[in-house]
Design a protein around this motif. Structure first.
Motif, PDB file in Angstrom:
ATOM      1  N   ARG A 139      -5.882   3.477  -9.039  1.00  0.00           N
ATOM      2  CA  ARG A 139      -4.851   3.104  -8.061  1.00  0.00           C
ATOM      3  C   ARG A 139      -5.572   2.342  -6.956  1.00  0.00           C
ATOM      4  O   ARG A 139      -6.593   2.819  -6.447  1.00  0.00           O
ATOM      5  N   GLY A 140      -5.046   1.180  -6.609  1.00  0.00           N
ATOM      6  CA  GLY A 140      -5.687   0.439  -5.526  1.00  0.00           C
ATOM      7  C   GLY A 140      -5.592  -1.049  -5.756  1.00  0.00           C
ATOM      8  O   GLY A 140      -4.943  -1.506  -6.696  1.00  0.00           O
ATOM      9  N   GLY A 141      -6.205  -1.786  -4.846  1.00  0.00           N
ATOM     10  CA  GLY A 141      -6.328  -3.222  -5.034  1.00  0.00           C
ATOM     11  C   GLY A 141      -7.725  -3.439  -5.579  1.00  0.00           C
ATOM     12  O   GLY A 141      -8.689  -2.949  -4.987  1.00  0.00           O
ATOM     13  N   TYR A 142      -7.850  -4.125  -6.707  1.00  0.00           N
ATOM     14  CA  TYR A 142      -9.203  -4.321  -7.231  1.00  0.00           C
ATOM     15  C   TYR A 142      -9.313  -5.576  -8.096  1.00  0.00           C
ATOM     16  O   TYR A 142      -8.510  -5.820  -8.972  1.00  0.00           O
ATOM     17  N   SER A 143     -10.289  -6.394  -7.766  1.00  0.00           N
ATOM     18  CA  SER A 143     -10.757  -7.456  -8.650  1.00  0.00           C
ATOM     19  C   SER A 143     -12.206  -7.109  -8.946  1.00  0.00           C
ATOM     20  O   SER A 143     -12.980  -6.843  -8.021  1.00  0.00           O
ATOM     21  N   PHE A 415       2.898  -3.302   7.144  1.00  0.00           N
ATOM     22  CA  PHE A 415       4.004  -3.569   8.069  1.00  0.00           C
ATOM     23  C   PHE A 415       5.113  -2.512   7.948  1.00  0.00           C
ATOM     24  O   PHE A 415       5.771  -2.174   8.924  1.00  0.00           O
ATOM     25  N   THR A 416       5.324  -2.057   6.708  1.00  0.00           N
ATOM     26  CA  THR A 416       6.499  -1.210   6.444  1.00  0.00           C
ATOM     27  C   THR A 416       6.169   0.241   6.120  1.00  0.00           C
ATOM     28  O   THR A 416       7.050   1.104   6.195  1.00  0.00           O
ATOM     29  N   GLY A 417       4.955   0.510   5.653  1.00  0.00           N
ATOM     30  CA  GLY A 417       4.626   1.864   5.180  1.00  0.00           C
ATOM     31  C   GLY A 417       5.054   2.082   3.732  1.00  0.00           C
ATOM     32  O   GLY A 417       4.871   3.173   3.195  1.00  0.00           O
ATOM     33  N   ASN A 418       5.604   1.032   3.076  1.00  0.00           N
ATOM     34  CA  ASN A 418       5.982   1.144   1.657  1.00  0.00           C
ATOM     35  C   ASN A 418       4.834   0.617   0.795  1.00  0.00           C
ATOM     36  O   ASN A 418       4.657  -0.606   0.685  1.00  0.00           O
ATOM     37  N   TYR A 419       4.095   1.530   0.202  1.00  0.00           N
ATOM     38  CA  TYR A 419       2.917   1.141  -0.577  1.00  0.00           C
ATOM     39  C   TYR A 419       3.330   0.792  -2.009  1.00  0.00           C
ATOM     40  O   TYR A 419       4.353   1.288  -2.490  1.00  0.00           O
ATOM     41  N   PRO A 420       2.550  -0.028  -2.705  1.00  0.00           N
ATOM     42  CA  PRO A 420       2.924  -0.422  -4.079  1.00  0.00           C
ATOM     43  C   PRO A 420       2.929   0.756  -5.051  1.00  0.00           C
ATOM     44  O   PRO A 420       3.492   0.668  -6.129  1.00  0.00           O
ATOM     45  N   PHE A 421       2.236   1.831  -4.701  1.00  0.00           N
ATOM     46  CA  PHE A 421       2.220   3.034  -5.556  1.00  0.00           C
ATOM     47  C   PHE A 421       2.240   4.235  -4.620  1.00  0.00           C
ATOM     48  O   PHE A 421       2.026   4.094  -3.400  1.00  0.00           O
ATOM     49  N   THR A 422       2.475   5.404  -5.214  1.00  0.00           N
ATOM     50  CA  THR A 422       2.588   6.605  -4.386  1.00  0.00           C
ATOM     51  C   THR A 422       1.254   6.882  -3.690  1.00  0.00           C
ATOM     52  O   THR A 422       0.203   6.885  -4.323  1.00  0.00           O
ATOM     53  N   ILE A 423       1.342   7.103  -2.412  1.00  0.00           N
ATOM     54  CA  ILE A 423       0.115   7.348  -1.651  1.00  0.00           C
ATOM     55  C   ILE A 423       0.419   8.384  -0.574  1.00  0.00           C
ATOM     56  O   ILE A 423       1.512   8.371   0.004  1.00  0.00           O
ATOM     57  N   ASN A 424      -0.512   9.307  -0.401  1.00  0.00           N
ATOM     58  CA  ASN A 424      -0.352  10.293   0.671  1.00  0.00           C
ATOM     59  C   ASN A 424      -1.195   9.799   1.861  1.00  0.00           C
ATOM     60  O   ASN A 424      -2.426   9.789   1.806  1.00  0.00           O
ATOM     61  N   ILE A 425      -0.504   9.353   2.916  1.00  0.00           N
ATOM     62  CA  ILE A 425      -1.231   8.698   4.018  1.00  0.00           C
ATOM     63  C   ILE A 425      -2.219   9.661   4.682  1.00  0.00           C
ATOM     64  O   ILE A 425      -3.362   9.292   4.954  1.00  0.00           O
TER      65      ILE A 425
END
Ligand code: PRP
Ligand code: GLN
Ligand code: SF4
Ligand code: MG
Length: 443
Positions: A139-143, A415-425
């Motif tokens: 889960r995350g942003g990754y290249s 900006f919104t707090g809506n993450y692309p996948f479920t995340i516990n802040i």
């Protein structure tokens, strides 16, 4: 956000050295390389004269683990090396998975966990199944660009959060975070599609592995701030996107008492020009940034407090000035810049921002992992204005952001707090804001 790149072909060392200057805006903690030399992986800071047909390069802007350049590329044994741009949001969960594989690792550095995890999957499951499992569990942003035995593996996350392009000049294959880097070296290029992995084998064979299909969520902040303006991201010109952001800002302008527009250098220039054209006011460079110190936002904390701005005092005196920046994140830039305008006798200071207020942390490749460090978290726009000491403050809305960039397929989580996948802040804040100098230690 790091810069990553690689070259597969003759004189690979020379190519990766030439690519470096085109990617260091993505990571200022330093540049390092690894090359395949006589069956071994050699980690070096200068590879320009090395005889190798496969090298990786990395410019680090750390989001996890200790600060500094020495931590990427990661080399494990003689068969695995990795460069990585992004953040593995669930690296703590992967540490438990590694434990199940019999590997104990104690670290808060996501890239080290990723490297061990990926190598383990490749050696246990083979390339296709290993990459497939990687896609389904990360889960995350990754290249990612990795060397595994005699293969080069290139991976882009299924959401498309981080950029990655592949190209050639006819002498070999190049991979880089940004299209501008390959264009600069006269190469043709195309984007690696989200959720796709390419394996290029020593035999010359190549094949693709597909990841899960999920909603695309290209990082909005890449368009706003991070990418070079001469790059393209998901088929969209960053330059065009920034101009449109500035034009929309101009359409919202309700203040007719503005004498001069000035960009907050460097990144805001393009949006500021479009905004000034749109409101029909002159634009002047009245903030002079020390050009030798680089980007301030991506500096490690102890280097951030240094002032790098001065203003043209004689011109700002007595005038009403509109200051355009691309973003306000921790507010460090305006905390340094605004008092200089006040002290110079500026009549009115109007702050214009070509993005919405950033109120939530990023766990996908940018280093602002806590709500408390964000100037707009828990503050209304007017409270941010008051806190910064501006006479007026205008941001864009998220809808205006999407209209300007020309797509709704954006990550707008900060900006919104809506993450692309479920995340516990709460949990993620703990995982990424711990002691960033904790020594990594593979047990
Ligand atoms: O509110 P802050 O926490 O200051 O962050 C936002 C600022 O940081 C970035 O500039 P930076 O100096 O990093 O790079 P630039 O020279 O490319 O604009 C960005 O362009 C904003 O100016
Ligand atoms: N900005 C990035 O891409 C960082 C990569 C990785 N998370 C690191 O800290 O090294
Ligand atoms: S949270 Fe913001 S900075 Fe992070 S990936 Fe999403 S848009 Fe980009
Ligand atoms: Mg800036």
């Amino acid at each position: 956000m790091c810069g990553i790149w690689a070259f597969l072909g003759l004189n690979a060392g020379n190519y990766v050295v030439k690519l470096a200057p085109w990617l260091i805006h993505r990571g200022q903690e330093g540049v390092s390389f690894v090359c395949h030399v006589d069956g071994s992986l050699v980690r070096l800071s200068d590879v320009s004269t090395i005889s190798s047909t496969l090298c990786l390069g990395h410019a680090r802007y750390s989001t996890s683990g200790p600060y500094g350049v020495e931590l990427q590329p990661i080399v494990l044994g003689n068969d695995f090396a990795l460069v990585f741009n992004g953040t593995i949001s669930n690296y703590v969960e992967l540490i438990s998975k590694l434990r199940d594989f019999g590997i104990g690792i104690r670290t808060n550095y996501d890239a080290l966990v990723l490297a061990h995890y990926m190598r383990e999957l490749l050696s246990r499951r083979g390339i296709d199944d290993g990459i497939s499992e990687l896609f389904h569990t990360l889960r995350g942003g990754y290249s990612i660009i990795a060397i595994w035995r005699d293969s080069l593996i290139v991976i882009r996350d299924p959401w498309g959060i981080r950029p990655l392009v592949i190209g050639s000049d006819g002498n070999g294959i190049a991979i880089a975070s940004e299209s501008a880097a390959l264009e600069a070296l006269g190469m043709t290029w195309r984007e690696v599609e989200p959720g796709k992995a390419l394996a290029l084998h020593g035999s010359g064979r190549e094949h693709w592995v597909e990841g899960p299909r999920v909603r695309r969520a290209y990082c909005a902040l890449e368009y706003i701030y991070f990418l070079r303006p001469d790059s393209h991201f998901n088929g969209i010109s960053v330059y065009d996107a920034r101009r449109k952001l500035g034009m929309v800002l101009a359409h919202k302008e309700g203040n007719h008492d503005i004498d001069i527009v000035t960009p907050v250098p460097e990144t805001a220039r393009i949006a500021a020009e479009a905004y000034a054209e749109g409101i029909g006011k002159p634009i002047h460079e009245l903030i002079i940034k020390n050009r030798y110190v680089g980007r301030s936002f991506i500096k490690p904390p102890r280097e951030r407090s240094v002032n790098m701005y001065n203003v043209i005092r004689d011109i700002v005196k007595g005038r009403s000035i509109s200051l355009v920046d691309d973003s306000i994140i921790r507010g460090d830039t305006f905390r340094k810049v605004l008092p200089r305008f006040r002290r110079s006798g500026t009549r009115a200071i109007h702050v214009r921002v070509s993005s919405p207020p950033i109120r939530y942390p990023c766990f996908m490749g940018m280093d602002f992992p806590t709500r408390r460090e964000l100037v707009a978290h828990g503050r209304s726009i007017d409270e941010v204005r008051g806190y910064l000491g501006a006479d007026s403050l205008v941001y864009l809305t998220v809808d205006e952001l999407m209209d300007s960039i020309g797509t709704t397929e954006l990550c707008t989580a900060c900006f919104t707090g809506n993450y692309p996948f479920t995340i516990n802040i709460d949990e993620s804040e703990k995982a990424f804001s711990g002691d960033r100098v904790w020594e990594s230690q593979a047990l």
